[in-house]
Design a protein around this motif. Structure first.
Motif, PDB file in Angstrom:
ATOM      1  N   THR A  20       0.842  -1.198   0.000  1.00 28.66           N
ATOM      2  CA  THR A  20       0.000   0.000   0.000  1.00 28.66           C
ATOM      3  C   THR A  20       0.876   1.247   0.000  1.00 28.66           C
ATOM      4  OG1 THR A  20      -1.714  -1.175   1.231  1.00 28.66           O
ATOM      5  CG2 THR A  20      -1.815   1.227   1.247  1.00 28.66           C
ATOM      6  N   VAL A  21       0.589   2.136  -0.951  1.00 28.77           N
ATOM      7  CA  VAL A  21       1.334   3.390  -1.075  1.00 28.77           C
ATOM      8  C   VAL A  21       0.348   4.537  -0.899  1.00 28.77           C
ATOM      9  CG1 VAL A  21       2.779   4.803  -2.591  1.00 28.77           C
ATOM     10  CG2 VAL A  21       2.987   2.309  -2.642  1.00 28.77           C
ATOM     11  N   GLU A  22       0.643   5.413   0.044  1.00 34.31           N
ATOM     12  CA  GLU A  22      -0.216   6.567   0.306  1.00 34.31           C
ATOM     13  C   GLU A  22       0.126   7.705  -0.655  1.00 34.31           C
ATOM     14  OE1 GLU A  22      -2.735   6.352   2.273  1.00 34.31           O
ATOM     15  OE2 GLU A  22      -2.169   4.411   3.132  1.00 34.31           O
ATOM     16  N   LYS A  23      -0.810   8.606  -0.821  1.00 37.40           N
ATOM     17  CA  LYS A  23      -0.686   9.717  -1.762  1.00 37.40           C
ATOM     18  C   LYS A  23       0.616  10.497  -1.584  1.00 37.40           C
ATOM     19  CE  LYS A  23      -3.112  13.958  -3.026  1.00 37.40           C
ATOM     20  NZ  LYS A  23      -4.309  14.771  -2.759  1.00 37.40           N
ATOM     21  N   GLU A  24       0.977  10.795  -0.345  1.00 44.04           N
ATOM     22  CA  GLU A  24       2.166  11.613  -0.092  1.00 44.04           C
ATOM     23  C   GLU A  24       3.475  10.897  -0.420  1.00 44.04           C
ATOM     24  OE1 GLU A  24       0.632   9.887   3.763  1.00 44.04           O
ATOM     25  OE2 GLU A  24      -0.258  11.098   2.207  1.00 44.04           O
ATOM     26  N   ASP A  25       3.437   9.570  -0.557  1.00 45.80           N
ATOM     27  CA  ASP A  25       4.637   8.782  -0.876  1.00 45.80           C
ATOM     28  C   ASP A  25       4.695   8.353  -2.332  1.00 45.80           C
ATOM     29  OD1 ASP A  25       5.379   8.841   1.845  1.00 45.80           O
ATOM     30  OD2 ASP A  25       4.054   7.150   2.259  1.00 45.80           O
ATOM     31  N   PHE A  26       3.637   8.636  -3.085  1.00 47.74           N
ATOM     32  CA  PHE A  26       3.513   8.078  -4.426  1.00 47.74           C
ATOM     33  C   PHE A  26       4.644   8.476  -5.364  1.00 47.74           C
ATOM     34  CE2 PHE A  26       2.023   8.248  -8.821  1.00 47.74           C
ATOM     35  CZ  PHE A  26       1.749   6.908  -9.014  1.00 47.74           C
ATOM     36  N   LEU A  27       5.004   9.740  -5.411  1.00 46.34           N
ATOM     37  CA  LEU A  27       6.036  10.179  -6.361  1.00 46.34           C
ATOM     38  C   LEU A  27       7.394   9.547  -6.062  1.00 46.34           C
ATOM     39  CD1 LEU A  27       5.116  13.925  -6.919  1.00 46.34           C
ATOM     40  CD2 LEU A  27       4.685  11.974  -8.425  1.00 46.34           C
ATOM     41  N   PHE A  29       7.824   6.664  -4.518  1.00 46.63           N
ATOM     42  CA  PHE A  29       7.658   5.246  -4.858  1.00 46.63           C
ATOM     43  C   PHE A  29       7.739   5.042  -6.368  1.00 46.63           C
ATOM     44  CE2 PHE A  29       4.806   1.917  -6.345  1.00 46.63           C
ATOM     45  CZ  PHE A  29       5.389   0.815  -5.762  1.00 46.63           C
ATOM     46  N   ARG A  30       7.026   5.878  -7.120  1.00 46.92           N
ATOM     47  CA  ARG A  30       6.967   5.715  -8.567  1.00 46.92           C
ATOM     48  C   ARG A  30       8.344   5.865  -9.213  1.00 46.92           C
ATOM     49  NH1 ARG A  30       6.255   8.336 -13.365  1.00 46.92           N
ATOM     50  NH2 ARG A  30       4.878   7.299 -14.848  1.00 46.92           N
ATOM     51  N   SER A  31       9.153   6.773  -8.715  1.00 45.48           N
ATOM     52  CA  SER A  31      10.486   6.947  -9.303  1.00 45.48           C
ATOM     53  C   SER A  31      11.333   5.683  -9.128  1.00 45.48           C
ATOM     54  CB  SER A  31      11.190   8.162  -8.711  1.00 45.48           C
ATOM     55  OG  SER A  31      11.489   7.961  -7.354  1.00 45.48           O
ATOM     56  N   VAL A  32      11.151   4.977  -8.026  1.00 45.07           N
ATOM     57  CA  VAL A  32      11.853   3.707  -7.816  1.00 45.07           C
ATOM     58  C   VAL A  32      11.246   2.627  -8.713  1.00 45.07           C
ATOM     59  CG1 VAL A  32      12.332   1.873  -6.138  1.00 45.07           C
ATOM     60  CG2 VAL A  32      12.524   4.274  -5.461  1.00 45.07           C
ATOM     61  N   LEU A  33       9.928   2.575  -8.754  1.00 46.01           N
ATOM     62  CA  LEU A  33       9.232   1.539  -9.530  1.00 46.01           C
ATOM     63  C   LEU A  33       9.605   1.596 -11.007  1.00 46.01           C
ATOM     64  CD1 LEU A  33       7.083  -0.708  -9.749  1.00 46.01           C
ATOM     65  CD2 LEU A  33       5.394   1.101 -10.082  1.00 46.01           C
ATOM     66  N   ILE A  34       9.539   2.768 -11.623  1.00 47.16           N
ATOM     67  CA  ILE A  34       9.790   2.837 -13.070  1.00 47.16           C
ATOM     68  C   ILE A  34      11.260   2.646 -13.420  1.00 47.16           C
ATOM     69  CG2 ILE A  34       7.736   4.210 -13.534  1.00 47.16           C
ATOM     70  CD1 ILE A  34       9.546   6.650 -13.827  1.00 47.16           C
ATOM     71  N   GLY A  35      12.135   2.713 -12.431  1.00 45.87           N
ATOM     72  CA  GLY A  35      13.553   2.444 -12.660  1.00 45.87           C
ATOM     73  C   GLY A  35      13.891   0.962 -12.668  1.00 45.87           C
ATOM     74  N   ARG A  36      12.922   0.135 -12.312  1.00 51.44           N
ATOM     75  CA  ARG A  36      13.147  -1.312 -12.261  1.00 51.44           C
ATOM     76  C   ARG A  36      12.878  -1.950 -13.620  1.00 51.44           C
ATOM     77  NH1 ARG A  36      12.707  -3.946  -6.954  1.00 51.44           N
ATOM     78  NH2 ARG A  36      11.988  -5.754  -8.124  1.00 51.44           N
ATOM     79  N   GLU A  37      13.663  -2.946 -13.940  1.00 53.32           N
ATOM     80  CA  GLU A  37      13.500  -3.664 -15.198  1.00 53.32           C
ATOM     81  C   GLU A  37      12.169  -4.414 -15.249  1.00 53.32           C
ATOM     82  OE1 GLU A  37      16.015  -7.124 -17.302  1.00 53.32           O
ATOM     83  OE2 GLU A  37      17.178  -5.377 -16.662  1.00 53.32           O
ATOM     84  N   ASP A  38      11.673  -4.847 -14.101  1.00 50.04           N
ATOM     85  CA  ASP A  38      10.442  -5.641 -14.033  1.00 50.04           C
ATOM     86  C   ASP A  38       9.207  -4.809 -13.670  1.00 50.04           C
ATOM     87  OD1 ASP A  38      11.148  -5.070 -11.439  1.00 50.04           O
ATOM     88  OD2 ASP A  38      10.937  -7.110 -10.699  1.00 50.04           O
ATOM     89  N   PHE A  39       9.250  -3.499 -13.915  1.00 48.59           N
ATOM     90  CA  PHE A  39       8.178  -2.626 -13.427  1.00 48.59           C
ATOM     91  C   PHE A  39       6.814  -2.955 -14.022  1.00 48.59           C
ATOM     92  CE2 PHE A  39       9.153  -0.330 -17.281  1.00 48.59           C
ATOM     93  CZ  PHE A  39       7.979   0.325 -17.624  1.00 48.59           C
ATOM     94  N   LYS A  40       6.763  -3.563 -15.187  1.00 48.20           N
ATOM     95  CA  LYS A  40       5.476  -3.882 -15.807  1.00 48.20           C
ATOM     96  C   LYS A  40       4.772  -5.058 -15.131  1.00 48.20           C
ATOM     97  CE  LYS A  40       6.106  -1.842 -20.312  1.00 48.20           C
ATOM     98  NZ  LYS A  40       5.914  -2.028 -21.740  1.00 48.20           N
ATOM     99  N   HIS A  41       5.440  -5.709 -14.206  1.00 47.99           N
ATOM    100  CA  HIS A  41       4.830  -6.817 -13.477  1.00 47.99           C
ATOM    101  C   HIS A  41       4.062  -6.341 -12.244  1.00 47.99           C
ATOM    102  CE1 HIS A  41       6.540 -10.314 -15.587  1.00 47.99           C
ATOM    103  NE2 HIS A  41       7.531  -9.473 -15.870  1.00 47.99           N
ATOM    104  N   PHE A  42       4.205  -5.084 -11.905  1.00 46.29           N
ATOM    105  CA  PHE A  42       3.535  -4.541 -10.727  1.00 46.29           C
ATOM    106  C   PHE A  42       2.283  -3.792 -11.171  1.00 46.29           C
ATOM    107  CE2 PHE A  42       7.956  -5.071  -9.602  1.00 46.29           C
ATOM    108  CZ  PHE A  42       7.856  -5.727  -8.388  1.00 46.29           C
TER     109      PHE A  42
END
Length: 62
Positions: A20-27, A29-42
């Motif tokens: 669970t990611v809250e609104k204030e943490d989203f940006l 979190f997203r910068s880490v997520l899209i930097g991952r090679e497997d980001f399309k699995h999430f």
């Protein structure tokens, strides 16, 4: 600061069922997520007030 890569790895291995990611943490979190090679699995499902719940899927999104 939250180690989002560690949490995403735990989600991927099944140690966590969801993340669970809250609104204030989203940006951050997203910068880490899209930097991952497997980001399309999430897959994230957004809820009211900016809360998003992520789950790992075996098939990547298109």
């Amino acid at each position: 600061m939250t180690d989002y890569n560690e949490l995403l790895d735990r989600l991927k291995t099944g140690e966590l069922e969801s993340l669970t990611v809250e609104k204030e943490d989203f940006l951050d979190f997203r910068s880490v997520l899209i930097g991952r090679e497997d980001f399309k699995h999430f897959r994230g499902e957004a809820f009211h007030h900016g809360t998003t719940i992520y789950k790992y899927t075996e098939e990547p999104s298109k």
